[in-house]
Design a protein around this motif. Structure first.
Motif, PDB file in Angstrom:
ATOM      1  N   ARG A 159      38.533  26.262  43.246  1.00 43.51           N
ATOM      2  CA  ARG A 159      38.913  26.895  41.982  1.00 43.51           C
ATOM      3  C   ARG A 159      38.416  28.334  41.969  1.00 43.51           C
ATOM      4  NH1 ARG A 159      39.477  23.297  37.052  1.00 43.51           N
ATOM      5  NH2 ARG A 159      40.191  21.310  37.918  1.00 43.51           N
ATOM      6  N   TYR A 160      39.251  29.209  41.389  1.00 44.52           N
ATOM      7  CA  TYR A 160      38.875  30.614  41.298  1.00 44.52           C
ATOM      8  C   TYR A 160      39.289  31.180  39.946  1.00 44.52           C
ATOM      9  CZ  TYR A 160      38.420  30.086  46.351  1.00 44.52           C
ATOM     10  OH  TYR A 160      38.049  29.649  47.606  1.00 44.52           O
ATOM     11  N   PHE A 161      38.352  31.866  39.276  1.00 45.17           N
ATOM     12  CA  PHE A 161      38.677  32.590  38.056  1.00 45.17           C
ATOM     13  C   PHE A 161      39.223  33.960  38.447  1.00 45.17           C
ATOM     14  CE2 PHE A 161      35.730  29.450  36.456  1.00 45.17           C
ATOM     15  CZ  PHE A 161      36.259  29.131  35.204  1.00 45.17           C
ATOM     16  N   VAL A 162      40.330  34.331  37.833  1.00 42.32           N
ATOM     17  CA  VAL A 162      40.953  35.614  38.155  1.00 42.32           C
ATOM     18  C   VAL A 162      41.182  36.409  36.875  1.00 42.32           C
ATOM     19  CG1 VAL A 162      42.085  34.653  40.187  1.00 42.32           C
ATOM     20  CG2 VAL A 162      43.305  34.698  38.023  1.00 42.32           C
ATOM     21  N   GLY A 163      41.169  37.728  36.999  1.00 42.04           N
ATOM     22  CA  GLY A 163      41.445  38.591  35.862  1.00 42.04           C
ATOM     23  C   GLY A 163      42.913  38.530  35.479  1.00 42.04           C
ATOM     24  N   ASP A 164      43.194  38.825  34.220  1.00 41.55           N
ATOM     25  CA  ASP A 164      44.576  38.768  33.743  1.00 41.55           C
ATOM     26  C   ASP A 164      45.484  39.726  34.510  1.00 41.55           C
ATOM     27  OD1 ASP A 164      43.781  36.886  31.935  1.00 41.55           O
ATOM     28  OD2 ASP A 164      43.637  38.261  30.241  1.00 41.55           O
ATOM     29  N   ALA A 165      44.910  40.846  34.957  1.00 47.71           N
ATOM     30  CA  ALA A 165      45.717  41.818  35.696  1.00 47.71           C
ATOM     31  C   ALA A 165      46.137  41.288  37.068  1.00 47.71           C
ATOM     32  CB  ALA A 165      44.939  43.125  35.869  1.00 47.71           C
ATOM     33  N   GLN A 166      45.445  40.282  37.568  1.00 50.52           N
ATOM     34  CA  GLN A 166      45.767  39.701  38.880  1.00 50.52           C
ATOM     35  C   GLN A 166      46.870  38.644  38.785  1.00 50.52           C
ATOM     36  OE1 GLN A 166      41.167  39.127  39.323  1.00 50.52           O
ATOM     37  NE2 GLN A 166      42.061  38.679  41.310  1.00 50.52           N
ATOM     38  N   TRP A 167      47.222  38.261  37.566  1.00 51.99           N
ATOM     39  CA  TRP A 167      48.106  37.116  37.348  1.00 51.99           C
ATOM     40  C   TRP A 167      49.367  37.568  36.636  1.00 51.99           C
ATOM     41  CZ3 TRP A 167      45.838  31.683  36.539  1.00 51.99           C
ATOM     42  CH2 TRP A 167      46.844  30.734  36.343  1.00 51.99           C
ATOM     43  N   ASP A 222      48.397  26.459  51.942  1.00 52.52           N
ATOM     44  CA  ASP A 222      47.317  25.759  51.246  1.00 52.52           C
ATOM     45  C   ASP A 222      47.393  26.023  49.746  1.00 52.52           C
ATOM     46  OD1 ASP A 222      46.196  24.618  53.527  1.00 52.52           O
ATOM     47  OD2 ASP A 222      44.995  26.406  53.956  1.00 52.52           O
ATOM     48  N   VAL A 223      46.808  25.112  48.957  1.00 55.89           N
ATOM     49  CA  VAL A 223      46.877  25.205  47.500  1.00 55.89           C
ATOM     50  C   VAL A 223      45.478  25.344  46.915  1.00 55.89           C
ATOM     51  CG1 VAL A 223      47.595  24.035  45.368  1.00 55.89           C
ATOM     52  CG2 VAL A 223      48.990  23.844  47.436  1.00 55.89           C
ATOM     53  N   ILE A 224      45.335  26.245  45.958  1.00 54.92           N
ATOM     54  CA  ILE A 224      44.088  26.418  45.220  1.00 54.92           C
ATOM     55  C   ILE A 224      44.396  26.323  43.725  1.00 54.92           C
ATOM     56  CG2 ILE A 224      43.036  27.888  46.988  1.00 54.92           C
ATOM     57  CD1 ILE A 224      43.747  30.326  45.269  1.00 54.92           C
ATOM     58  N   ILE A 225      43.368  26.258  42.915  1.00 56.84           N
ATOM     59  CA  ILE A 225      43.526  26.279  41.461  1.00 56.84           C
ATOM     60  C   ILE A 225      42.993  27.606  40.951  1.00 56.84           C
ATOM     61  CG2 ILE A 225      42.796  25.239  39.274  1.00 56.84           C
ATOM     62  CD1 ILE A 225      42.639  22.557  40.735  1.00 56.84           C
ATOM     63  N   CYS A 226      43.799  28.307  40.162  1.00 57.84           N
ATOM     64  CA  CYS A 226      43.389  29.579  39.574  1.00 57.84           C
ATOM     65  C   CYS A 226      43.321  29.443  38.056  1.00 57.84           C
ATOM     66  CB  CYS A 226      44.353  30.688  39.958  1.00 57.84           C
ATOM     67  SG  CYS A 226      44.351  31.086  41.725  1.00 57.84           S
ATOM     68  N   ILE A 227      42.329  30.123  37.437  1.00 53.30           N
ATOM     69  CA  ILE A 227      42.158  30.099  35.991  1.00 53.30           C
ATOM     70  C   ILE A 227      42.080  31.531  35.500  1.00 53.30           C
ATOM     71  CG2 ILE A 227      40.780  29.222  34.080  1.00 53.30           C
ATOM     72  CD1 ILE A 227      39.870  27.810  37.355  1.00 53.30           C
ATOM     73  N   ASN A 228      42.855  31.860  34.464  1.00 57.24           N
ATOM     74  CA  ASN A 228      42.822  33.229  33.946  1.00 57.24           C
ATOM     75  C   ASN A 228      41.840  33.356  32.782  1.00 57.24           C
ATOM     76  OD1 ASN A 228      44.086  32.239  31.634  1.00 57.24           O
ATOM     77  ND2 ASN A 228      46.090  33.102  32.122  1.00 57.24           N
ATOM     78  N   GLY A 229      41.801  34.535  32.170  1.00 58.49           N
ATOM     79  CA  GLY A 229      40.837  34.803  31.115  1.00 58.49           C
ATOM     80  C   GLY A 229      41.030  34.009  29.853  1.00 58.49           C
TER      81      GLY A 229
END
Length: 260
Positions: free
Chosen positions: A13-21, A46-53
């Motif tokens: 899992r990775y938290f990403v900034g809104d500008a990255q999404w 490969d698959v990961i899980i991303c979470i935004n702000g």
């Protein structure tokens, strides 16, 4: 493609900034890209899980993996909600660096919404303002990594106040304010925690105030009560400064999330 069961449990899992999404694409750079490509040795497909702000999570398939940039395709929203129904702020008197980092890590794992540090009368360490930015970045990193590990959807806010008085004078937003002090334990106020828990509602905001290694001074304890804090005990035993937040958070998690 659906992503369920054990496959989801093993995903990073990775938290990403809104500008990255964008609507259907996520880009991860810097340390996160290095972790994906070099540490986890992931590649296209490969698959990961991303979470935004905003706490929105999605399964994202890697389209291109470079050491400094990972490009992913958003495939499917993740509907699970791992956040507590109540907001909890942990206000912690300054501790030695390793102990404070431990509080940040464990409070994040237990579901705290924000963590606020402040200098206390009996704090052993003195905050060096010149190192403020570096320390803040370190605590933020610990909170982010802990939120990823514990599969949260939000990273706690990491804040700092100039004094206990500033913490409490800016606390009008909370429905409940508790000072967790060894003074209450020594006075046998052990049922106060049960009385306090019974008053909680599912959408309440709670401020938990903890002292440093040397505990609160008489002045601080009395000031906290004068400014609206309810004195609460966690039991007859005197806990270490870094243990008390975890014990209190565990009680709250049980009360609002696990109890039938």
């Amino acid at each position: 493609m659906k992503h369920k069961g054990n496959e989801e449990m093993n995903m990073q899992r990775y938290f990403v900034g809104d500008a990255q999404w964008t609507t259907d694409t996520v880009m991860l750079k810097g340390e996160q890209a290095h972790h994906i490509s070099r540490v986890m040795r992931m590649s296209a497909g490969d698959v990961i899980i991303c979470i935004n702000g905003q706490g929105v999570a999605a399964y994202c398939r890697i389209l291109q993996a470079e050491p400094d940039c990972i490009t992913c395709q958003v495939e499917e929203s993740l509907s699970s909600d791992s956040e507590l129904p109540i907001h909890i702020t942990v206000a912690q008197g300054d501790l030695k660096a390793d102990k404070y980092e431990w509080v940040v890590q464990k409070s994040t794992e237990m579901g705290a919404g924000s963590i606020t540090g402040f200098p206390a009368d009996h704090s052993v360490v003195k905050w060096d303002a010149k190192k403020n930015e570096k320390k803040h970045a370190r605590f933020q990193k610990i909170a982010r990594e802990s939120a990823e590990q514990s599969e949260r959807l939000k990273i706690p806010a990491i804040e700092r106040k100039a004094s206990l008085e500033e913490v409490l004078k800016e606390a009008q937003q909370y429905d409940h304010k508790w000072i967790l002090s060894e003074r209450s334990a020594r006075k046998d106020h052990h049922h106060a925690i049960d009385d306090a828990l019974r008053q909680l509602q599912q959408t309440d905001r709670i401020l938990l105030v903890f002292g440093p290694e040397g505990g609160f001074s008489t002045r601080e304890h009395e000031t906290a009560i004068d400014l609206g804090c309810a004195p609460v005990s966690l039991g007859a035993r005197i806990l270490r400064a870094e243990t008390a937040p975890v014990a209190a958070l565990a009680l709250l998690v049980y009360h609002v999330e696990l109890k039938r």
